[in-house]
Write a protein that holds these residues in place. Structure first.
Motif, PDB file in Angstrom:
ATOM      1  N   LEU A 147      -6.556   7.952   6.028  1.00 40.21           N
ATOM      2  CA  LEU A 147      -5.953   7.620   7.311  1.00 40.21           C
ATOM      3  C   LEU A 147      -6.922   7.841   8.473  1.00 40.21           C
ATOM      4  O   LEU A 147      -7.041   6.994   9.367  1.00 40.21           O
ATOM      5  CB  LEU A 147      -4.681   8.455   7.523  1.00 40.21           C
ATOM      6  CG  LEU A 147      -3.877   8.165   8.799  1.00 40.21           C
ATOM      7  CD1 LEU A 147      -3.394   6.723   8.807  1.00 40.21           C
ATOM      8  CD2 LEU A 147      -2.697   9.132   8.909  1.00 40.21           C
ATOM      9  N   LEU A 181       4.535   0.428   5.544  1.00 37.51           N
ATOM     10  CA  LEU A 181       3.976   1.593   4.856  1.00 37.51           C
ATOM     11  C   LEU A 181       5.080   2.560   4.418  1.00 37.51           C
ATOM     12  O   LEU A 181       5.041   3.105   3.306  1.00 37.51           O
ATOM     13  CB  LEU A 181       3.003   2.324   5.787  1.00 37.51           C
ATOM     14  CG  LEU A 181       1.648   1.663   6.052  1.00 37.51           C
ATOM     15  CD1 LEU A 181       0.874   2.448   7.110  1.00 37.51           C
ATOM     16  CD2 LEU A 181       0.828   1.554   4.773  1.00 37.51           C
ATOM     17  N   ARG A 223      -9.066   1.145   0.110  1.00 41.06           N
ATOM     18  CA  ARG A 223      -7.941   1.612   0.917  1.00 41.06           C
ATOM     19  C   ARG A 223      -8.334   1.791   2.376  1.00 41.06           C
ATOM     20  O   ARG A 223      -7.534   1.565   3.283  1.00 41.06           O
ATOM     21  CB  ARG A 223      -7.392   2.929   0.346  1.00 41.06           C
ATOM     22  CG  ARG A 223      -6.733   2.773  -1.014  1.00 41.06           C
ATOM     23  CD  ARG A 223      -5.769   1.607  -1.028  1.00 41.06           C
ATOM     24  NE  ARG A 223      -5.128   1.410  -2.322  1.00 41.06           N
ATOM     25  CZ  ARG A 223      -4.633   0.260  -2.733  1.00 41.06           C
ATOM     26  NH1 ARG A 223      -4.746  -0.817  -1.972  1.00 41.06           N
ATOM     27  NH2 ARG A 223      -4.040   0.152  -3.899  1.00 41.06           N
ATOM     28  N   THR A 224      -9.569   2.206   2.627  1.00 35.26           N
ATOM     29  CA  THR A 224     -10.037   2.338   4.010  1.00 35.26           C
ATOM     30  C   THR A 224     -10.048   0.979   4.708  1.00 35.26           C
ATOM     31  O   THR A 224      -9.583   0.836   5.853  1.00 35.26           O
ATOM     32  CB  THR A 224     -11.448   2.953   4.049  1.00 35.26           C
ATOM     33  OG1 THR A 224     -11.419   4.247   3.440  1.00 35.26           O
ATOM     34  CG2 THR A 224     -11.946   3.086   5.485  1.00 35.26           C
ATOM     35  N   ILE A 234      -2.596   5.111   1.781  1.00 30.52           N
ATOM     36  CA  ILE A 234      -3.339   5.102   3.041  1.00 30.52           C
ATOM     37  C   ILE A 234      -3.605   6.512   3.562  1.00 30.52           C
ATOM     38  O   ILE A 234      -4.629   6.763   4.202  1.00 30.52           O
ATOM     39  CB  ILE A 234      -2.565   4.285   4.099  1.00 30.52           C
ATOM     40  CG1 ILE A 234      -2.418   2.831   3.639  1.00 30.52           C
ATOM     41  CG2 ILE A 234      -3.265   4.330   5.451  1.00 30.52           C
ATOM     42  CD1 ILE A 234      -3.729   2.108   3.412  1.00 30.52           C
ATOM     43  N   GLY A 293      -6.390  -0.131   5.240  1.00 27.27           N
ATOM     44  CA  GLY A 293      -5.771   0.574   6.356  1.00 27.27           C
ATOM     45  C   GLY A 293      -6.312   0.106   7.693  1.00 27.27           C
ATOM     46  O   GLY A 293      -5.551  -0.100   8.652  1.00 27.27           O
ATOM     47  N   SER A 351      -9.598   5.145   8.451  1.00 28.52           N
ATOM     48  CA  SER A 351      -9.013   3.837   8.778  1.00 28.52           C
ATOM     49  C   SER A 351      -8.710   3.719  10.265  1.00 28.52           C
ATOM     50  O   SER A 351      -9.026   2.703  10.901  1.00 28.52           O
ATOM     51  CB  SER A 351      -7.727   3.621   7.972  1.00 28.52           C
ATOM     52  OG  SER A 351      -7.991   3.555   6.600  1.00 28.52           O
ATOM     53  N   ALA A 366       0.825  -1.211   0.000  1.00 24.94           N
ATOM     54  CA  ALA A 366       0.000   0.000   0.000  1.00 24.94           C
ATOM     55  C   ALA A 366       0.857   1.259   0.000  1.00 24.94           C
ATOM     56  O   ALA A 366       0.785   2.075  -0.917  1.00 24.94           O
ATOM     57  CB  ALA A 366      -0.932  -0.008   1.215  1.00 24.94           C
TER      58      ALA A 366
END
Length: 387
Positions: A86, A251, A149-150, A82, A153, A89, A77
């Protein structure tokens, strides 16, 4: 077993897992179910080929495997993917996990005939989504980028929260002298040190990779694996969250222009798959199908509560400030897949000598199977119908 026999069995199990992954892809079902099934079939309650009941060893295998899976997820990712999600998440990882644990725990206590504290322990064990299951779901998925992506994360950040909840509740149950202040300090210390170690190791690793030219491209994956181990081990040695540290390093390295990037990515992808196979087969060995009847009703009830009430409520409350539509919130609630993480956390309960730990493990295992079958096979279709 003799060494040769042990290697033969390991090779056969790996070959079976590869075949199971191929079948799962063709049948469009989560491969982790078949990995668990392999462990159950070769275990002592079915064929009896492998006699394994060491929960402490399974817990240790689970910790190492989850660290490798989280590192690979972070590496794929990167912060650039992220960072835009962010807030959502982290909110899902903290608020969503706490709400899920509380709702599940308060209902599980009377349902299972146990104390409220023991019920909250069951809720905490089941509160975390599973990185391996979510990462596998999102590979090749056409889910909207923000949602994907949520979820990705969240699955990286919520493991440390769930682990700390479980450890704290086990401490409360087994040591009467422990109080709320001790638990608050434990949670604060673990998350703060995990965050600090992960950021420091990641920031130091990036310039080191840029400046040092190794003799072979094959050494770069070894170096990234070393960075992951240093992050996890350093945080754990300082009594911080190793899972948070290793995900943050992943990350950080995920965004860096590292030499040998393709080799690194391929190596850690394969290593994460190996970790999944070993983890799920090991956990499958611990479950005895003959005990399903003992947890069938309670396990089904808790699985439905988790999927239909606790997780959707937690997701809705956690994402309220972030502008998700009702349809997106529904998908986020339904896509909270359970997998190896809750089962590994259940081994913490058994290894911690909590009264009724074996029953908790059996219930959690059954709930994970139901969750994977119910949600893992329908989330793509639901997302498609909701646009």
């Amino acid at each position: 077993m003799a060494l040769g026999q042990l290697i033969l069995v390991a090779g056969a199990l790996l070959a079976g897992a590869v075949a199971a992954s191929f079948l799962a892809q063709r049948a469009r079902i989560p491969s982790l179910l078949l990995f668990l099934g392999i462990g159950m079939v070769v275990g002592s309650d079915v064929t009896g080929w492998v006699d394994f009941s060491d929960y402490t060893l399974a817990r240790d295998v689970g910790v190492v495997a989850l660290a490798l899976i989280l590192f690979d997820g972070g590496l794929r990712a990167g912060w650039s993917e992220i960072r835009p999600v962010l807030g959502a998440s982290v909110s899902l990882a903290v608020v969503g996990t706490l709400v899920t644990a509380a709702v599940t725990g308060f209902v599980a206590a009377p349902l299972l005939g146990i104390s409220t504290l023991d019920g909250l322990l069951v809720g905490a064990v089941l509160s975390s989504t599973d990185g391996a299951a979510v990462f596998a779901l999102l590979q090749g998925s056409q889910l909207k980028r923000r949602l994907a992506r949520t979820l990705e994360g969240e699955s990286g950040f919520n493991d440390p929260v769930a682990v700390l909840l479980v450890v704290a509740l086990i401490e409360l149950i087994t040591h009467s002298a422990t109080n709320a202040g001790d638990i608050a300090w434990l949670l604060t210390r673990e998350l703060t040190l995990g965050l600090a170690v992960g950021l420091v190791v990641g920031r130091l690793a990036v310039p080191a990779f840029r400046r040092v030219r190794l003799a072979s491209a094959g050494l770069y994956p070894v170096a990234t694996l070393a960075a992951a181990a240093i992050a996890y081990g350093g945080a754990a040695a300082l009594h911080g969250s190793g899972f948070l540290a290793v995900y943050l390093v992943g990350l950080t390295l995920g965004d860096a222009p590292l030499p040998g990037r393709r080799t690194i990515a391929a190596f850690h992808d394969g290593l994460a798959w190996l970790a999944q196979v070993v983890l799920f087969v090991t956990l499958g060995l611990l479950f005895f199908p003959g005990r399903i009847g003992d947890v069938l009703i309670e396990g089904t009830a808790i699985a439905l509560l988790l999927a239909l009430v606790a997780r959707p409520l937690g997701a809705a409350l956690a994402t309220l400030p972030f502008g998700f539509s009702v349809r997106e919130t529904v998908v986020l609630g339904w896509a909270g897949l359970r997998g190896a993480v809750p089962v590994v956390l259940a081994t913490f309960v058994v290894a911690g000598n909590v009264t009724g730990g074996q029953r908790v493990f059996d219930i959690v295992f059954f709930v994970v199977v139901i969750s994977t079958l119910l949600q893992g096979t329908t989330v793509e279709g639901l997302a498609r119908r909701l646009g």
